[in-house]
Motif scaffolding. Structure first.
Motif, PDB file in Angstrom:
ATOM      1  N   TRP A 356       9.659  89.871  17.364  1.00  0.00           N
ATOM      2  CA  TRP A 356       9.930  89.480  15.987  1.00  0.00           C
ATOM      3  C   TRP A 356       9.142  88.227  15.623  1.00  0.00           C
ATOM      4  O   TRP A 356       9.057  87.284  16.411  1.00  0.00           O
ATOM      5  N   ASN A 411       7.172  93.783  12.239  1.00  0.00           N
ATOM      6  CA  ASN A 411       8.394  93.025  12.586  1.00  0.00           C
ATOM      7  C   ASN A 411       8.341  91.588  12.089  1.00  0.00           C
ATOM      8  O   ASN A 411       8.717  90.644  12.788  1.00  0.00           O
ATOM      9  N   ASP A 495      19.221  91.338  19.678  1.00  0.00           N
ATOM     10  CA  ASP A 495      19.821  91.939  20.869  1.00  0.00           C
ATOM     11  C   ASP A 495      18.773  92.040  21.978  1.00  0.00           C
ATOM     12  O   ASP A 495      17.702  92.624  21.773  1.00  0.00           O
ATOM     13  N   SER A 498      18.297  96.133  22.980  1.00  0.00           N
ATOM     14  CA  SER A 498      17.716  97.031  21.975  1.00  0.00           C
ATOM     15  C   SER A 498      16.597  96.372  21.174  1.00  0.00           C
ATOM     16  O   SER A 498      15.824  97.068  20.526  1.00  0.00           O
ATOM     17  N   GLU A 499      16.540  95.066  21.176  1.00  0.00           N
ATOM     18  CA  GLU A 499      15.606  94.262  20.387  1.00  0.00           C
ATOM     19  C   GLU A 499      15.868  94.356  18.885  1.00  0.00           C
ATOM     20  O   GLU A 499      15.061  93.890  18.074  1.00  0.00           O
ATOM     21  N   GLN A 500      16.982  94.916  18.486  1.00  0.00           N
ATOM     22  CA  GLN A 500      17.336  94.956  17.076  1.00  0.00           C
ATOM     23  C   GLN A 500      17.658  93.552  16.572  1.00  0.00           C
ATOM     24  O   GLN A 500      18.199  92.720  17.311  1.00  0.00           O
ATOM     25  N   THR A 502      19.842  91.574  13.692  1.00  0.00           N
ATOM     26  CA  THR A 502      20.904  91.643  12.694  1.00  0.00           C
ATOM     27  C   THR A 502      20.949  90.335  11.932  1.00  0.00           C
ATOM     28  O   THR A 502      21.050  89.255  12.537  1.00  0.00           O
ATOM     29  N   THR A 517      21.043  95.424   9.874  1.00  0.00           N
ATOM     30  CA  THR A 517      20.423  95.486  11.200  1.00  0.00           C
ATOM     31  C   THR A 517      19.054  96.148  11.066  1.00  0.00           C
ATOM     32  O   THR A 517      18.940  97.240  10.512  1.00  0.00           O
ATOM     33  N   LEU A 518      18.048  95.451  11.569  1.00  0.00           N
ATOM     34  CA  LEU A 518      16.669  95.912  11.463  1.00  0.00           C
ATOM     35  C   LEU A 518      16.192  96.399  12.824  1.00  0.00           C
ATOM     36  O   LEU A 518      16.358  95.717  13.841  1.00  0.00           O
ATOM     37  N   ASP A 519      15.602  97.583  12.840  1.00  0.00           N
ATOM     38  CA  ASP A 519      15.036  98.131  14.073  1.00  0.00           C
ATOM     39  C   ASP A 519      13.592  97.672  14.213  1.00  0.00           C
ATOM     40  O   ASP A 519      12.817  97.734  13.252  1.00  0.00           O
TER      41      ASP A 519
END
Length: 524
Positions: A356, A411, A495, A498-500, A502, A517-519
């Motif tokens: 990110w 990202n 996270d 998961s690397e998500q 939020t 929450t962004l993927d």
């Protein structure tokens, strides 16, 4: 998240353990004299990465700053650092870089001051805590917001002071990103303000906060005022703050076109001189890193492990004069980032390997902020309000967005403050006047402890869509006091598995107002 420093251990390692502490600090025993140095405004840390961090403290006289560092709050095996001097030239404020730290580790630092005129006179030590950035993937949490002690709303201790700092501390963030308007140097305080509900807001007022700041000491006093708040000092002792600045650190809407001739509050009319004094105070009174190539530089990158890079922008120092911002060709007058900062940002984004890339921008992109609110004229931020093809300051951002697409950088999330309400904006080429950029999110938060306004209109040039907004309604008016509860901050969680990402928009009562929450986009 990391656990808080226990009160018992904290007291043992500070005031209660006075004699033991001074022995471990390898200094003479405490003087029996009634006067010895004091740590006047608590401790601060900032700009933490995997191996280093900046710390800050201030004392009341010429002294040596004595620092110990350990990985436990018992200081059983401390590393003692060479003393450095706190002198009148810096208002007895001093900061130092802690280097060679282990990654992803709780670090405790203990600070005391030794009087240069009496080596036996030593302050009661204080202990601060931080956590270094991880070298491998783990969960990350940080907070962001802006705008502290503005529009006449200072510290009212009967109302709990700056309560939002206590709310943020409950979340145990790895760090706090202060997005600008860190102080209000142009906002004198009155001792009391009558509120619409019939009650009275009672400010603590210091000499420096009773008038607009003009001298270096008055600018320093803006920072010392905020640090009178117990909530802020408590958070500073445990959460590193990454600072950037905007306009109120100097004077409202300052640029090369700012004219103080008719402002009777100012005897010093030279805005460039005021900005120089304010910049020196900003760097003296915060734990921001020193940039040898440009000692007053605010824009920088903090690498916070493999999941996160934070890019701090400075839309204030390199801008052209505020004005209509309708130029169709790039010029010095139309710039807000400046050529060198823009080239730096492109280069750093292109070489970033973090999942990110958070761009901390002190002003929002599509929100219209007028230089002259009464006339609804002149661009103070990026947007010029015409909803058309990029012009003026929008040209630099169009260039940046095109570069991000061409370099295939994903990202990217923008975080900002400034406008004194909270919002989530999604920008897309499908809605924009240009199509050659990737969709992105911009999240707005604030104020921390200032008047609440808004919401502002959005310029449609880059296709913003309001996904959420919380601001005063028309019946409430503007400049609402902090006691109304419309004080906001944001929380970001990444996270580790998961690397998500939020993002949550929060208020001073710790209510979650909005969450998304962004993927992450993954290549290959």
């Amino acid at each position: 998240m990391t656990s808080t420093l226990s009160r018992r251990r904290f007291l043992k390692s500070t005031a209660v353990g006075g004699m033991a502490v001074t022995a471990s600090l390898a200094i003479p025993g405490l003087s029996r004299a009634s006067s010895r140095p004091i740590i006047t405004h608590g401790l601060q840390s900032g700009d933490v990465d995997t191996q280093s961090a900046m710390i800050w403290a201030r004392t009341d006289r010429p002294s040596r700053m004595l620092v110990e560092v350990d990985t436990t709050d018992s200081f059983a095996n401390p590393r003692r650092l060479a003393a450095i001097d706190a002198l009148p030239e810096s208002d007895f404020a001093v900061k130092r870089l802690l280097e060679g730290l282990p990654s992803d580790q709780e670090i405790f630092y203990r600070v005391a001051f030794q009087d240069l005129n009496d080596v036996k006179a030593v302050s009661v030590p204080m202990v601060g805590r931080l956590r270094t950035a991880p070298a491998s993937r783990r969960d990350i949490r940080f907070a962001w917001s802006g705008d502290t002690a503005g529009q006449g709303w200072g510290i009212d201790e009967a109302r709990g002071g700056m309560k939002i700092y206590a709310t943020m501390l409950k979340h145990r963030p790895d760090f706090f990103l202060h997005s600008g308007d860190t102080v209000y140097s142009d906002g004198p305080l009155k001792e009391s303000v009558e509120l619409a509900d019939g009650t009275t807001w009672k400010n603590i007022v210091t000499p420096e906060k009773s008038k607009v700041a003009e001298t270096l000491n008055e600018y320093r006093g803006q920072w010392k005022y905020n640090l009178l708040d117990a909530n802020l000092r408590a958070m500073n002792a445990e959460v590193p703050t990454f600072f950037q600045w905007d306009d109120h650190e100097v004077v409202n809407n300052w640029s090369a076109s700012k004219d103080l001739t008719a402002d009777d509050r100012y005897t010093e009319k030279n805005v460039a001189l005021l900005a120089a004094r304010a910049g020196r105070a900003f760097h003296e009174m915060t734990p921001i890193r020193y940039q040898p190539a440009e000692p007053g530089r605010v824009y920088r990158k903090i690498a916070y492990g493999p999941l996160l890079d934070v890019f701090f922008l400075d839309l204030r120092s390199y801008r052209g004069p505020n004005g209509a911002s309708m130029e169709t060709e790039m010029s010095d007058a139309s710039r807000v980032l400046g050529a060198e900062q823009l080239a730096w940002l492109k280069r750093e984004l292109a070489t970033s390997r973090a999942t990110w890339k958070v761009i901390a921008c002190d002003m929002p992109i599509g929100v219209i902020v007028w230089d002259d609110w009464k006339a609804q004229a002149g661009a103070e931020a990026v947007a010029n309000g015409d909803d058309g093809a990029p012009k003026g300051r929008e040209l630099e951002f169009a260039d940046l967005l095109r570069f991000i697409r061409a370099a295939d950088i994903d990202n990217i999330v923008w975080l900002t403050a400034d406008v004194h309400y909270t919002a989530a904006h999604h920008y897309s080429p499908d809605r924009a006047q240009i199509q050659d950029f990737k969709p992105f999110w911009e999240f707005v938060s604030g104020p921390l402890h200032a008047g609440t306004f808004g919401p502002n209109a959005l310029d449609k040039t880059f296709g913003p869509d309001v996904k959420y907004v919380k601001a005063p309604d028309e019946s409430q008016g503007a400049n609402l006091p902090p006691s109304m509860g419309l004080q906001f901050f944001g929380l970001v969680d990444i996270d580790g598995a998961s690397e998500q990402m939020t993002v949550r928009l929060m208020d001073v009562a710790d209510q979650e107002l909005y969450s998304v929450t962004l993927d992450p986009v993954r290549k290959g």
